[in-house]
Scaffold this motif. Structure first.
Motif, PDB file in Angstrom:
ATOM      1  N   THR A 238       0.823  -1.218   0.000  1.00 40.78           N
ATOM      2  CA  THR A 238       0.000   0.000   0.000  1.00 40.78           C
ATOM      3  C   THR A 238       0.855   1.266   0.000  1.00 40.78           C
ATOM      4  OG1 THR A 238      -0.145   0.154   2.425  1.00 40.78           O
ATOM      5  CG2 THR A 238      -1.786  -1.221   1.290  1.00 40.78           C
ATOM      6  N   TRP A 239       2.173   1.103   0.065  1.00 36.93           N
ATOM      7  CA  TRP A 239       3.034   2.278   0.192  1.00 36.93           C
ATOM      8  C   TRP A 239       2.846   3.264  -0.961  1.00 36.93           C
ATOM      9  CZ3 TRP A 239       8.290  -0.418   1.778  1.00 36.93           C
ATOM     10  CH2 TRP A 239       8.200  -0.822   3.105  1.00 36.93           C
ATOM     11  N   ILE A 240       2.920   2.783  -2.199  1.00 34.19           N
ATOM     12  CA  ILE A 240       2.816   3.694  -3.335  1.00 34.19           C
ATOM     13  C   ILE A 240       1.445   4.361  -3.383  1.00 34.19           C
ATOM     14  CG2 ILE A 240       2.753   3.831  -5.854  1.00 34.19           C
ATOM     15  CD1 ILE A 240       5.004   1.955  -6.051  1.00 34.19           C
ATOM     16  N   ILE A 249       1.230  12.355 -10.444  1.00 37.61           N
ATOM     17  CA  ILE A 249       1.910  13.217 -11.421  1.00 37.61           C
ATOM     18  C   ILE A 249       3.067  12.461 -12.066  1.00 37.61           C
ATOM     19  CG2 ILE A 249       3.254  15.333 -11.724  1.00 37.61           C
ATOM     20  CD1 ILE A 249       1.672  16.541  -9.403  1.00 37.61           C
ATOM     21  N   HIS A 250       3.813  11.721 -11.251  1.00 33.47           N
ATOM     22  CA  HIS A 250       4.961  10.951 -11.754  1.00 33.47           C
ATOM     23  C   HIS A 250       4.529   9.962 -12.828  1.00 33.47           C
ATOM     24  CE1 HIS A 250       8.770   8.905 -11.802  1.00 33.47           C
ATOM     25  NE2 HIS A 250       8.263   7.781 -11.336  1.00 33.47           N
ATOM     26  N   ARG A 251       3.442   9.236 -12.571  1.00 40.05           N
ATOM     27  CA  ARG A 251       2.973   8.247 -13.540  1.00 40.05           C
ATOM     28  C   ARG A 251       2.392   8.913 -14.787  1.00 40.05           C
ATOM     29  NH1 ARG A 251      -1.215   5.383 -11.579  1.00 40.05           N
ATOM     30  NH2 ARG A 251      -1.400   6.437  -9.572  1.00 40.05           N
ATOM     31  N   ILE A 293       9.013   2.273 -18.068  1.00 45.68           N
ATOM     32  CA  ILE A 293       7.561   2.241 -17.895  1.00 45.68           C
ATOM     33  C   ILE A 293       7.110   0.875 -17.383  1.00 45.68           C
ATOM     34  CG2 ILE A 293       5.360   2.318 -19.133  1.00 45.68           C
ATOM     35  CD1 ILE A 293       6.567   4.513 -20.892  1.00 45.68           C
ATOM     36  N   VAL A 294       7.655  -0.193 -17.962  1.00 46.41           N
ATOM     37  CA  VAL A 294       7.271  -1.550 -17.548  1.00 46.41           C
ATOM     38  C   VAL A 294       7.656  -1.800 -16.092  1.00 46.41           C
ATOM     39  CG1 VAL A 294       7.766  -4.000 -17.887  1.00 46.41           C
ATOM     40  CG2 VAL A 294       7.323  -2.537 -19.867  1.00 46.41           C
ATOM     41  N   THR A 295       8.877  -1.416 -15.701  1.00 45.80           N
ATOM     42  CA  THR A 295       9.288  -1.630 -14.312  1.00 45.80           C
ATOM     43  C   THR A 295       8.507  -0.726 -13.365  1.00 45.80           C
ATOM     44  OG1 THR A 295      11.144  -0.095 -14.658  1.00 45.80           O
ATOM     45  CG2 THR A 295      11.587  -2.459 -14.869  1.00 45.80           C
ATOM     46  N   GLY A 296       8.160   0.484 -13.833  1.00 48.21           N
ATOM     47  CA  GLY A 296       7.339   1.368 -13.009  1.00 48.21           C
ATOM     48  C   GLY A 296       5.969   0.778 -12.744  1.00 48.21           C
ATOM     49  N   ILE A 297       5.376   0.175 -13.778  1.00 51.10           N
ATOM     50  CA  ILE A 297       4.079  -0.496 -13.609  1.00 51.10           C
ATOM     51  C   ILE A 297       4.219  -1.656 -12.630  1.00 51.10           C
ATOM     52  CG2 ILE A 297       2.334  -1.895 -14.797  1.00 51.10           C
ATOM     53  CD1 ILE A 297       2.849  -0.166 -17.294  1.00 51.10           C
ATOM     54  N   GLY A 298       5.311  -2.403 -12.757  1.00 51.05           N
ATOM     55  CA  GLY A 298       5.547  -3.515 -11.846  1.00 51.05           C
ATOM     56  C   GLY A 298       5.701  -3.058 -10.400  1.00 51.05           C
ATOM     57  N   LEU A 299       6.403  -1.937 -10.206  1.00 53.45           N
ATOM     58  CA  LEU A 299       6.567  -1.401  -8.855  1.00 53.45           C
ATOM     59  C   LEU A 299       5.222  -1.035  -8.239  1.00 53.45           C
ATOM     60  CD1 LEU A 299       9.715   0.869  -9.395  1.00 53.45           C
ATOM     61  CD2 LEU A 299       9.593  -1.135  -7.926  1.00 53.45           C
ATOM     62  N   TYR A 300       4.337  -0.491  -9.055  1.00 56.62           N
ATOM     63  CA  TYR A 300       3.038  -0.024  -8.537  1.00 56.62           C
ATOM     64  C   TYR A 300       2.111  -1.187  -8.213  1.00 56.62           C
ATOM     65  CZ  TYR A 300      -1.267   2.652  -8.093  1.00 56.62           C
ATOM     66  OH  TYR A 300      -2.427   3.201  -7.602  1.00 56.62           O
ATOM     67  N   LEU A 302       2.868  -4.597  -8.105  1.00 64.69           N
ATOM     68  CA  LEU A 302       3.409  -5.804  -7.478  1.00 64.69           C
ATOM     69  C   LEU A 302       3.994  -5.550  -6.094  1.00 64.69           C
ATOM     70  CD1 LEU A 302       5.127  -7.411 -10.610  1.00 64.69           C
ATOM     71  CD2 LEU A 302       2.838  -7.872  -9.685  1.00 64.69           C
ATOM     72  N   GLY A 303       3.747  -4.368  -5.545  1.00 67.59           N
ATOM     73  CA  GLY A 303       4.193  -4.103  -4.182  1.00 67.59           C
ATOM     74  C   GLY A 303       5.675  -3.837  -4.032  1.00 67.59           C
ATOM     75  N   LEU A 304       6.255  -3.089  -4.968  1.00 59.86           N
ATOM     76  CA  LEU A 304       7.663  -2.687  -4.889  1.00 59.86           C
ATOM     77  C   LEU A 304       8.645  -3.855  -4.787  1.00 59.86           C
ATOM     78  CD1 LEU A 304       7.325   0.320  -2.411  1.00 59.86           C
ATOM     79  CD2 LEU A 304       7.795   0.464  -4.844  1.00 59.86           C
ATOM     80  N   PRO A 305       8.636  -4.785  -5.749  1.00 59.98           N
ATOM     81  CA  PRO A 305       9.632  -5.871  -5.706  1.00 59.98           C
ATOM     82  C   PRO A 305      11.044  -5.288  -5.759  1.00 59.98           C
ATOM     83  CG  PRO A 305       7.985  -6.247  -7.418  1.00 59.98           C
ATOM     84  CD  PRO A 305       7.789  -4.858  -6.945  1.00 59.98           C
ATOM     85  N   PRO A 306      11.964  -5.729  -4.896  1.00 63.33           N
ATOM     86  CA  PRO A 306      13.317  -5.168  -4.878  1.00 63.33           C
ATOM     87  C   PRO A 306      14.023  -5.215  -6.234  1.00 63.33           C
ATOM     88  CG  PRO A 306      12.952  -6.465  -2.901  1.00 63.33           C
ATOM     89  CD  PRO A 306      11.746  -6.678  -3.789  1.00 63.33           C
ATOM     90  N   VAL A 307      13.854  -6.320  -6.984  1.00 64.91           N
ATOM     91  CA  VAL A 307      14.539  -6.422  -8.271  1.00 64.91           C
ATOM     92  C   VAL A 307      14.053  -5.346  -9.236  1.00 64.91           C
ATOM     93  CG1 VAL A 307      12.901  -8.121  -9.215  1.00 64.91           C
ATOM     94  CG2 VAL A 307      15.242  -8.009 -10.105  1.00 64.91           C
ATOM     95  N   TYR A 308      12.763  -5.001  -9.169  1.00 63.68           N
ATOM     96  CA  TYR A 308      12.232  -3.939 -10.014  1.00 63.68           C
ATOM     97  C   TYR A 308      12.823  -2.587  -9.621  1.00 63.68           C
ATOM     98  CZ  TYR A 308       8.671  -6.805 -12.341  1.00 63.68           C
ATOM     99  OH  TYR A 308       8.033  -7.740 -13.117  1.00 63.68           O
ATOM    100  N   GLN A 309      13.032  -2.388  -8.322  1.00 65.83           N
ATOM    101  CA  GLN A 309      13.636  -1.136  -7.870  1.00 65.83           C
ATOM    102  C   GLN A 309      15.035  -0.970  -8.438  1.00 65.83           C
ATOM    103  OE1 GLN A 309      13.206  -0.289  -3.574  1.00 65.83           O
ATOM    104  NE2 GLN A 309      11.802  -2.019  -3.474  1.00 65.83           N
ATOM    105  N   VAL A 310      15.815  -2.047  -8.401  1.00 64.65           N
ATOM    106  CA  VAL A 310      17.191  -1.989  -8.892  1.00 64.65           C
ATOM    107  C   VAL A 310      17.218  -1.737 -10.406  1.00 64.65           C
ATOM    108  CG1 VAL A 310      19.336  -3.290  -9.169  1.00 64.65           C
ATOM    109  CG2 VAL A 310      18.016  -3.488  -7.049  1.00 64.65           C
ATOM    110  N   VAL A 311      16.385  -2.456 -11.153  1.00 64.80           N
ATOM    111  CA  VAL A 311      16.335  -2.288 -12.610  1.00 64.80           C
ATOM    112  C   VAL A 311      15.859  -0.886 -12.970  1.00 64.80           C
ATOM    113  CG1 VAL A 311      15.225  -3.079 -14.736  1.00 64.80           C
ATOM    114  CG2 VAL A 311      16.005  -4.747 -13.044  1.00 64.80           C
ATOM    115  N   HIS A 312      14.877  -0.388 -12.234  1.00 67.18           N
ATOM    116  CA  HIS A 312      14.323   0.942 -12.505  1.00 67.18           C
ATOM    117  C   HIS A 312      15.387   2.021 -12.308  1.00 67.18           C
ATOM    118  CE1 HIS A 312      10.761   3.262 -13.396  1.00 67.18           C
ATOM    119  NE2 HIS A 312      10.950   4.048 -12.344  1.00 67.18           N
TER     120      HIS A 312
END
Length: 340
Positions: A238-240, A249-251, A293-300, A302-312
């Motif tokens: 729920t963080w994001i 605005i970011h999205r 964009i794809v990793t940003g969607i995944g972060l939103y 999928l609950g901020l997966p760490p691997v997505y954060q690093v790739v982003h």
């Protein structure tokens, strides 16, 4: 099809290669300055990647002091090696060594930039901008080292983490500029006037939009850090959604980046037919935008997966690097008054 690429097959035999559909093949041997500076650019991007790992894993305070780690120059590998004046609950071997490796890479980059600065004196007469950019990178890396210590000593204050990351980006583009200026005669391309002007406008818009997006993204991350560090933290997924208007605005702003990137792709791939290097980098830029964009969607979702954060985070570093290289190529292109 013409291809433009840099290869670092080995530090001893690094070559800058331009391959053409024409019969001739031009190979420019990189000098020592270019090798070291390019290696430093690669190391800086790798440091941003490791920094993403540190942040995603929560290892920012894996070493609770600075410049030492648990009062030692070589951190412990087991609780038994921990000095008596440190709380055992502070020690996590994975987090400690993740942060320690992050610091070691920072030290290596500092040494590489120092060597780059020393080697740049060879250009002080014929290409003084190479010296100026290398000197700027040297000063910035000193500031970066001090700032890294402040991040730890202030307990990972959010705005300092953001400034630390942005300064790494600035060091990266400063080094790219130095290498480009040292190689500008070999990298110069030719573009018709009208196409060059359109490309300049589009890449300037994209570069501006990308940095606005970085600024918005860092505000989102700072807000998430506040939520994460609350005494009673809400559920991670729920963080994001709790960040609010800044994330909206970011999205939404990502559409502007995508449109600008699409404009670059269209002009460079289907309008500029006689500049293969521009076409190739334009395609890379658009691909990196899609990755963000794809990793940003995944972060939103999928609950901020760490691997997505690093790739982003690593993806934005690559995107800025290629955008800046694209801008330099177009900015220094020779103009052709009449299209053929």
């Amino acid at each position: 099809m013409d291809l433009f690429y840099w290869t670092l097959s080995s530090i001893e035999t690094t070559e800058f290669v331009i391959t053409s559909a024409k019969p001739e093949r031009f190979i420019m041997k990189l000098n020592t300055y270019q090798k070291v500076a390019l290696s430093t650019v690669a190391a800086t991007i790798f440091l941003i990647f490791v920094g993403g790992l540190v942040r995603a894993s929560g290892a920012g305070l894996g070493c609770p002091d600075w410049p030492k780690c648990f009062g030692m120059w070589m951190p412990p590998i087991s609780p038994a090696e921990l000095p008596n004046n440190y709380d055992l609950s502070e020690f996590n071997v994975f987090k400690t060594w993740t942060e320690y490796v992050n610091r070691l890479i920072g030290v290596i980059i500092g040494l590489l930039i120092t060597v780059t600065f020393a080697l740049s004196f060879r250009y002080r007469k014929d290409k003084p901008k190479v010296l100026y950019s290398s000197a700027t990178a040297f000063v910035l890396v000193l500031v970066q080292g001090w700032l890294g210590g402040q991040v730890v000593l202030t307990g990972l204050r959010e705005w300092l983490i953001t400034l630390h990351m942005l300064l790494a980006m600035l060091i990266m583009v400063t080094l790219i500029y130095g290498v480009f200026r040292a190689s500008v005669d070999e990298l110069r391309i030719t573009l018709p006037n009208q196409k060059r002007q359109w490309l300049l406008v589009m890449v300037a818009i994209l570069f501006f939009c990308s940095f606005i997006q970085i600024g918005l993204g860092t505000q989102v991350r700072e807000a998430i850090d506040v939520l994460k560090n609350m005494t009673v933290s809400p559920p991670r997924d729920t963080w994001i959604s709790e960040v609010g208007v800044v994330d909206n605005i970011h999205r939404s702003f990502s559409w502007l980046v995508l449109i600008a990137g699409g404009g670059i792709l269209y002009i460079s791939r289907w309008w500029v037919t006689d500049a293969p290097r521009i076409r190739k980098i334009g395609l890379i830029i658009f691909g990196l935008i899609l990755l963000q964009i794809v990793t940003g969607i995944g972060l939103y979702y999928l609950g901020l997966p760490p691997v997505y954060q690093v790739v982003h985070l690593t993806g934005i570093a690559f995107l800025v690097a290629f955008e800046f290289l694209f801008l330099l190529l177009v900015l220094h292109a020779d103009e052709v008054p009449v299209e053929g």
